[in-house]
Design a protein around this motif. Sequence first.
Motif, short mmCIF file in Angstrom:
data_model
loop_
_atom_site.label_atom_id
_atom_site.label_comp_id
_atom_site.label_asym_id
_atom_site.label_seq_id
_atom_site.Cartn_x
_atom_site.Cartn_y
_atom_site.Cartn_z
N ALA C 127 0.82 -1.21 0.00
CA ALA C 127 0.00 0.00 0.00
C ALA C 127 0.85 1.26 0.00
CB ALA C 127 -0.90 0.02 1.22
N ILE C 128 2.11 1.15 0.32
CA ILE C 128 2.94 2.35 0.39
C ILE C 128 4.08 2.20 -0.62
CG2 ILE C 128 4.36 1.48 2.30
CD1 ILE C 128 4.32 4.36 3.41
N PHE C 129 4.26 3.23 -1.42
CA PHE C 129 5.29 3.18 -2.46
C PHE C 129 6.07 4.49 -2.48
CE2 PHE C 129 2.72 -0.27 -4.00
CZ PHE C 129 3.64 -1.12 -4.59
N LEU C 130 7.34 4.37 -2.71
CA LEU C 130 8.14 5.56 -2.94
C LEU C 130 8.12 5.81 -4.44
CD1 LEU C 130 9.14 4.63 -0.11
CD2 LEU C 130 11.27 5.75 -0.66
N GLN C 131 7.42 6.83 -4.85
CA GLN C 131 7.24 7.05 -6.28
C GLN C 131 8.15 8.15 -6.80
OE1 GLN C 131 3.32 6.58 -7.89
NE2 GLN C 131 2.52 5.99 -5.89
N ASN C 132 7.78 8.73 -7.94
CA ASN C 132 8.72 9.60 -8.65
C ASN C 132 8.85 11.00 -8.07
OD1 ASN C 132 9.07 7.50 -10.27
ND2 ASN C 132 8.12 8.36 -12.09
N GLN C 133 7.91 11.40 -7.26
CA GLN C 133 7.94 12.75 -6.70
C GLN C 133 9.21 12.92 -5.86
OE1 GLN C 133 5.49 15.16 -6.93
NE2 GLN C 133 6.51 16.57 -5.54
N TYR C 134 10.00 13.95 -6.19
CA TYR C 134 11.24 14.11 -5.42
C TYR C 134 11.37 15.49 -4.80
CZ TYR C 134 12.45 16.15 -9.92
OH TYR C 134 12.45 16.90 -11.06
N SER C 135 10.47 16.38 -5.11
CA SER C 135 10.63 17.76 -4.65
C SER C 135 9.51 18.11 -3.69
CB SER C 135 10.60 18.70 -5.86
OG SER C 135 10.48 20.02 -5.41
N MET C 136 9.84 18.21 -2.42
CA MET C 136 8.86 18.59 -1.41
C MET C 136 9.27 19.93 -0.83
SD MET C 136 6.32 16.54 -0.51
CE MET C 136 6.11 17.12 1.15
N THR C 137 8.38 20.88 -0.86
CA THR C 137 8.71 22.17 -0.27
C THR C 137 7.55 22.65 0.59
OG1 THR C 137 7.92 23.14 -2.30
CG2 THR C 137 10.30 23.04 -2.02
N GLY C 138 7.84 23.52 1.49
CA GLY C 138 6.80 24.08 2.33
C GLY C 138 7.38 25.24 3.13
N TYR C 139 6.48 26.11 3.56
CA TYR C 139 6.93 27.27 4.32
C TYR C 139 6.92 27.01 5.81
CZ TYR C 139 6.77 30.03 0.08
OH TYR C 139 7.02 30.52 -1.17
N THR C 140 6.16 26.00 6.26
CA THR C 140 6.09 25.71 7.70
C THR C 140 6.40 24.23 7.90
OG1 THR C 140 3.76 25.18 7.55
CG2 THR C 140 4.32 27.45 8.10
N ARG C 141 6.68 23.90 9.14
CA ARG C 141 6.92 22.50 9.44
C ARG C 141 5.65 21.68 9.19
NH1 ARG C 141 11.42 21.22 12.40
NH2 ARG C 141 12.80 22.98 12.50
N ALA C 142 4.52 22.27 9.55
CA ALA C 142 3.27 21.54 9.39
C ALA C 142 3.02 21.20 7.93
CB ALA C 142 2.12 22.37 9.96
N GLU C 143 3.43 22.10 7.04
CA GLU C 143 3.22 21.84 5.61
C GLU C 143 4.03 20.65 5.14
OE1 GLU C 143 3.47 25.00 2.47
OE2 GLU C 143 3.27 26.25 4.24
N MET C 144 5.10 20.36 5.82
CA MET C 144 5.97 19.26 5.39
C MET C 144 5.52 17.92 5.94
SD MET C 144 8.03 20.57 3.36
CE MET C 144 9.35 19.39 3.14
N VAL C 145 4.43 17.89 6.64
CA VAL C 145 3.88 16.61 7.10
C VAL C 145 2.75 16.23 6.16
CG1 VAL C 145 2.77 15.42 8.99
CG2 VAL C 145 4.48 17.14 9.47
#
Lengths: 586, 395, 178
Positions: C127-145
């Motif tokens: 059910a869980i896969f590491l897919q092609n998305q490699y760029s995660m950005t956010g302005y707050t810590r909460a956004e990165m969850v």
Amino acid sequence: MIAPAKTELVTVNIDGKEVSVPKGTNVIEAARLAGVDVPHYCYHPKLTIVGNCRMCLIEMGMPAVDPATKAPITDTATGKQKINWIPRPQIGCATNASPGLHVKTNSPMARESREGVTEFLLINHPLDCPICDQAGECKLQEHSTAYGRGYSRFVEQKNVKPKRTELGPRVTLDDERCILCSRCVRFSKEVAKDDVLGFVDRGSYSTLTCYPGKQLANNYSLNTVDICPVGALTSTDFRFKMRVWFLKQTPSIDPESSVGANTEVWSREGVIYRITPRQNDAVNDTWMADSGRVLYKQVKADNRLLAPTINGAATAAQMAIKAAADLLVGRVVPDEPRGKTAHPEDSPYRNGIAIVGSGRSSVEEQFLTKKLADALKVSAQLVSRVGAGDKILVSADRNPNVRGALVTGLITALPASQLTSLAAGIDAGKVKTVLSLGEDLTAAGLTAAQLAKVSIIYLGTHKNATSDAAKVGIPTLTVFEKSGTFVNQQFRLQKFAKAVPGPAGINDDLVTLAELVAAAGGGMVSFDLGTLWTAIAAAVPALASVSYASLSSTGLLLDATPWAALPFVEGETLHFKPAAVPAAVA
Amino acid sequence: MIELWNSLHPLVQAVIKGLAVIGVMFPFGGACSLVERKVSAWMQGRPGPNRAIPFWFAWVPVLGPFLQKLGVFHLMADGGKMFFKEDPVPGHVNKFYFYLAPVVGMIPAFTTLTVVPFGAYLDGAGKLVPLVLANLDVGILAVFAVSSLGVYSLILAGWASNSKYPFLGGIRASAQLISYELSMTLAVLPVFLVVNPPGGSGTLSLFQVVEFQSGTWQGFTFASLHGLWFGLTMPVAAVVFMVALFAETNRLPFDMAEGEADLVGGFHTEYGSMKWGLFFVAEYSNMLIGSGVFVLLFLGGWNPLPFLPLASVVGWLGSHLSPLFLHPIAMGLLSIGVFLGKALFLIFVFMWVRWTVPRFRYDQVMKLGWQKLLPLAIGNLILYAILIAIFQAKN
Amino acid sequence: MAYVVERKPLTLSERMYIPQILAGMRVTLKHLFAPNVTMQYPEERPAIPTGYRGVPTLVKDPNGREKCVSCQLCEFVCPPKAIRITPGSVEDQPDRTHVEKGPQAFDIDMLRCIYCGLCQEVCPEEAIFLQNQYSMTGYTRAEMVNDKARLYELGGTLPDQHFKWDKKKDAAEHGNAH
């Protein structure tokens, strides 16, 4: 039940290792003594042996003797007595130790037998491990790892059975997972004395069920969940809450009655998820009551007291303690010589102070309460709490630690359930300040009008009428949030440990009491358990040789003779027979 | 125009000259830093800075994207940043010397520039006149005397920072500069031995050195040697001078004073904003002056090629293309162009070497300076002294 | 075991530095004119190879059903403890009768995630896969969850090879014929 241990020892040979065991011990227990584990499902040391899972198959043999002369036959090759091995495997649980018994627990035949049993058990077992609450503490999982083949040769469709049968208010049955070991059936019949479970249908249709019109509703039903070797019986409360491998186990004591059942508190990151029994063969074997398992809910209860209050307004802990100390010490007549022990007969409410201690406090807290009472030159009283004993693991005295108060000298006589003397004292205007250690005074017979006449200092965990009426309220910790000891009905000193941290800003009860003692002029006492116990050991003769760290997990039986004459209320329970005729149950 | 200039008060002249130097050198330092970034990027297979552009400039067709790719706006942004960003001064520094150090660094960098001739023209009398802010007769001596003051800036910065890494950087800088100054001076001496024949009145003027190298092909005679540059006739001296020049300007592989790898930032660790920028303007100025002096001494100054002096080129252009080329201003511009071309190429060599060669270890720097270059320079001096003695005696 | 590598003695040209430096300068000069090897990132994007381990995501089966049963094995195996699951029981759905459990909340803290892929490896339900998305950005810590909804949004649907629960349903309907 296991056959009563006899003193006569016999020597048996297990996997080539000689070991002396009591005669009649079965092979599983004998092997355990020899350090060998024999896998099993249906066998449970505290239940009768039925031998229906066939997992504990072993090879056994006896020394060969000449049938006619009874002379030993010697093997010419080794020069030792020849062993006649039985050509078929035997079940270990129902094979008792006899002199010269030879056992192979890990021979090719034994292993092959177990592998066969495992394969059959797994034929219809669902692939439920990801959603099964038993995963991680499942015997089938463990033994499949050791004896399973890793893949299934079963190509037909698996048996599908009901997944969510409510056997009772607290137990859910998953029929697919059941391996028909009958542990739960035997437990209900033999220990809980509530014979409601049985198997119906045959072959792979066999199903565990309750007798028609009955349900598994007794106060010990959750023990069937504990002993279920697979995930068939699950606790409705704990169902799908957390995987067990995340949970930290902390040894604790069931505080619901004076039995003091040993428990294990399972918590993760400060949250308690379940309470299970901890084996103590002298107290509770491997059982505990369902009512004790839900007590963890009081930790996060809505009516928990979370902030110190003065006249109902929240304040800082130090301010509340100071206010309490002012109330208490301000009433001490200064010209009286200090250190003189008060005599309850003379002046039960000297200086207008009354202290209501608690049979729910730990020994340490009661010791500090005694110190406080001495410093204030008053005597403390307790409130008794009596219910019906169920003759198993819930006794009539619902205070876990009344005997602790006796041992520490906080009280000398058994407490009553009503504080009539205090009520009279308030009415007569002799009492101005009441310190209550977690006791609801209205439940102990005081009226709201009487409470309004006095200044109440309330140290407790939860909101009640007394906390509402209190002038100073200081929140304290539940038994799961602190460490300490209880003395149970057998006069067994047992310790419990802090499983989870208390709410932020709440002091340990010992800290509050130690500060009050210091303010009352009782000297500096430590609230650290290690140091406090040196003080307790010095002050209390019955506990002279005890320290908290060295107290064993199964407890320490104290000498009960000084209090043998007191009319304790407890009736007979598991591993306990009252010494005297119990007083009439209230 | 010349008359107007000459009619000005000398003090006003000096101020205008000084402002001209500052107006040239600051943009030059910034441009060098951009070139440095671009050269390093290209050598490493990267495009280098190519992002910044003011949004309104992006509307300009062709030129906008071109300048953006060139990274020109990065240079401007860097300059602007350095002027306007907060200038933190650590609490533990000696404030006076801390502020003084970058200024002290600028003084030799700009002062030496005044004595370096960067071109020449023929005046009406047919006499070659050098283009120089101050035509001193002591020429090279002035360059050496003033430029060696530059090390005080590093020592001051290192000491005033009151911090261990800058201090180490300052100490290393002083040791290195002392070591290599000797070789540098000794490497130059043969040039002036040749320029100043015995008996005549001597000169240390750099202009004279270039003059000496402006000969034409005279057949296989000694006179033809005047057409050859000293870099060709004295290769060892040229190499020694070049290496010492790297060390004197603190360029890699002699980056002892800064030493990012072991000293954080060396002498300028505690500096920021424009004070830090001044150190770099000074470094690039030193590079330019060093390159200029090397060109004058060893690469024939503003003479386009060996055996092809500027005067012949101008004469040929004037007779074949347009007499306009004979105008002193045209000639001056041409000479400046040739001179600057050579100097800028040398600056490129500086960068080229920097992005090729790793840094020396400190002991290697000392060993190279004292045990290799110094004996080589002395040997070279003796060799040329003997050669001159032999050949001049013959003449 | 440590062993000493004998150094070749330097040749004369090596000891003279200059030829060596010139050789090095030849190399750098070559590179000066060689084409760039860098990628202009935001405009140009790298081709993601198969087996790339990008942002962990939750996937649905081809029928659009949630695959995760909140067994919490990924939470257990996660080395930086980036995964946090609140398990819960799910209502009986007509096409998924035997799935009793599902995540109430499923959070992956991408500030903690180290992209090791152990969660994908350990998942028994795929059910869980590491897919092609490699760029995660956010302005707050909460956004990165990444919460459950976001994880499903990132994950999409992947082909299923096992159809475990479909088989189970089939067995429930047609089995027990023994």
